[in-house]
Scaffold this motif. Structure first.
Motif, PDB file in Angstrom:
ATOM      1  N   LEU A   1      13.758   2.259  -1.151  1.00 38.60           N
ATOM      2  CA  LEU A   1      14.599   1.082  -1.029  1.00 38.60           C
ATOM      3  C   LEU A   1      14.316   0.461   0.321  1.00 38.60           C
ATOM      4  O   LEU A   1      14.495   1.105   1.361  1.00 38.60           O
ATOM      5  CB  LEU A   1      16.083   1.441  -1.145  1.00 38.60           C
ATOM      6  N   GLY A   2      13.873  -0.739   0.308  1.00 42.79           N
ATOM      7  CA  GLY A   2      13.583  -1.413   1.565  1.00 42.79           C
ATOM      8  C   GLY A   2      12.328  -2.233   1.435  1.00 42.79           C
ATOM      9  O   GLY A   2      11.705  -2.267   0.369  1.00 42.79           O
ATOM     10  N   PRO A   3      12.018  -2.918   2.492  1.00 45.78           N
ATOM     11  CA  PRO A   3      12.542  -2.755   3.840  1.00 45.78           C
ATOM     12  C   PRO A   3      13.932  -3.359   3.997  1.00 45.78           C
ATOM     13  O   PRO A   3      14.288  -4.324   3.343  1.00 45.78           O
ATOM     14  CB  PRO A   3      11.536  -3.499   4.701  1.00 45.78           C
ATOM     15  N   LEU A   4      14.677  -2.763   4.888  1.00 41.37           N
ATOM     16  CA  LEU A   4      15.980  -3.266   5.302  1.00 41.37           C
ATOM     17  C   LEU A   4      15.785  -3.801   6.717  1.00 41.37           C
ATOM     18  O   LEU A   4      15.459  -3.041   7.623  1.00 41.37           O
ATOM     19  CB  LEU A   4      17.017  -2.144   5.271  1.00 41.37           C
ATOM     20  N   LEU A   5      15.963  -5.092   6.895  1.00 49.76           N
ATOM     21  CA  LEU A   5      15.628  -5.721   8.165  1.00 49.76           C
ATOM     22  C   LEU A   5      16.853  -5.905   9.043  1.00 49.76           C
ATOM     23  O   LEU A   5      17.904  -6.341   8.577  1.00 49.76           O
ATOM     24  CB  LEU A   5      14.954  -7.075   7.914  1.00 49.76           C
ATOM     25  N   ASP A   6      16.694  -5.587  10.301  1.00 49.17           N
ATOM     26  CA  ASP A   6      17.728  -5.795  11.304  1.00 49.17           C
ATOM     27  C   ASP A   6      17.573  -7.230  11.812  1.00 49.17           C
ATOM     28  O   ASP A   6      16.579  -7.567  12.451  1.00 49.17           O
ATOM     29  CB  ASP A   6      17.541  -4.791  12.437  1.00 49.17           C
TER      30      ASP A   6
ATOM     31  N   ARG B   1       0.806  -1.220   0.000  1.00 56.08           N
ATOM     32  CA  ARG B   1       0.000   0.000   0.000  1.00 56.08           C
ATOM     33  C   ARG B   1       0.840   1.271   0.000  1.00 56.08           C
ATOM     34  O   ARG B   1       0.652   2.162  -0.820  1.00 56.08           O
ATOM     35  CB  ARG B   1      -0.940   0.025   1.221  1.00 56.08           C
ATOM     36  N   ALA B   2       1.770   1.391   0.960  1.00 57.50           N
ATOM     37  CA  ALA B   2       2.513   2.647   1.124  1.00 57.50           C
ATOM     38  C   ALA B   2       3.530   2.872   0.010  1.00 57.50           C
ATOM     39  O   ALA B   2       3.633   3.977  -0.527  1.00 57.50           O
ATOM     40  CB  ALA B   2       3.189   2.690   2.488  1.00 57.50           C
ATOM     41  N   VAL B   3       4.299   1.851  -0.333  1.00 54.61           N
ATOM     42  CA  VAL B   3       5.330   2.026  -1.363  1.00 54.61           C
ATOM     43  C   VAL B   3       4.720   2.427  -2.703  1.00 54.61           C
ATOM     44  O   VAL B   3       5.168   3.413  -3.307  1.00 54.61           O
ATOM     45  CB  VAL B   3       6.223   0.771  -1.489  1.00 54.61           C
ATOM     46  N   PRO B   4       3.716   1.715  -3.218  1.00 56.20           N
ATOM     47  CA  PRO B   4       3.152   2.142  -4.509  1.00 56.20           C
ATOM     48  C   PRO B   4       2.611   3.583  -4.488  1.00 56.20           C
ATOM     49  O   PRO B   4       2.784   4.319  -5.463  1.00 56.20           O
ATOM     50  CB  PRO B   4       2.024   1.138  -4.755  1.00 56.20           C
TER      51      PRO B   4
END
Length: 88
Positions: A38-43, A25-28
């Protein structure tokens, strides 16, 4: 180019749900306004941490694009009420 590093600390157990909403939803919606995501980048050491990068062509366009998203109907009428309770 302006790049933001966005880091959220989520309430325990919400990261998978948050990512699903973010990606579908948010990215588009942000990309439709011209933002690059770019992401998500997961810890891997913190399952409740969520990071992504968001870029804009300029500072002026950053303000316009962010306003377009956060003042828009998708955020105001739907996403804000869903995702904000997930964030610490």
């Amino acid at each position: 180019m302006i790049v933001e590093v966005r880091t959220y600390y989520l309430k325990p157990g919400y990261r998978d749900q948050f990512i699903q909403i973010f990606e579908t939803r948010a990215v588009p919606a942000q990309q439709a306004l011209g933002m690059q995501i770019l992401g998500p980048l997961l810890d891997l050491e913190n399952p409740d941490k969520f990071v992504f990068l968001r870029s804009f062509p300029s500072l002026e366009q950053r303000d316009q694009m962010k306003d377009g998203f956060y003042e828009g109907p998708l955020w105001k009428n739907e996403l804000e009420a869903i995702v904000m309770p997930m964030i610490e």
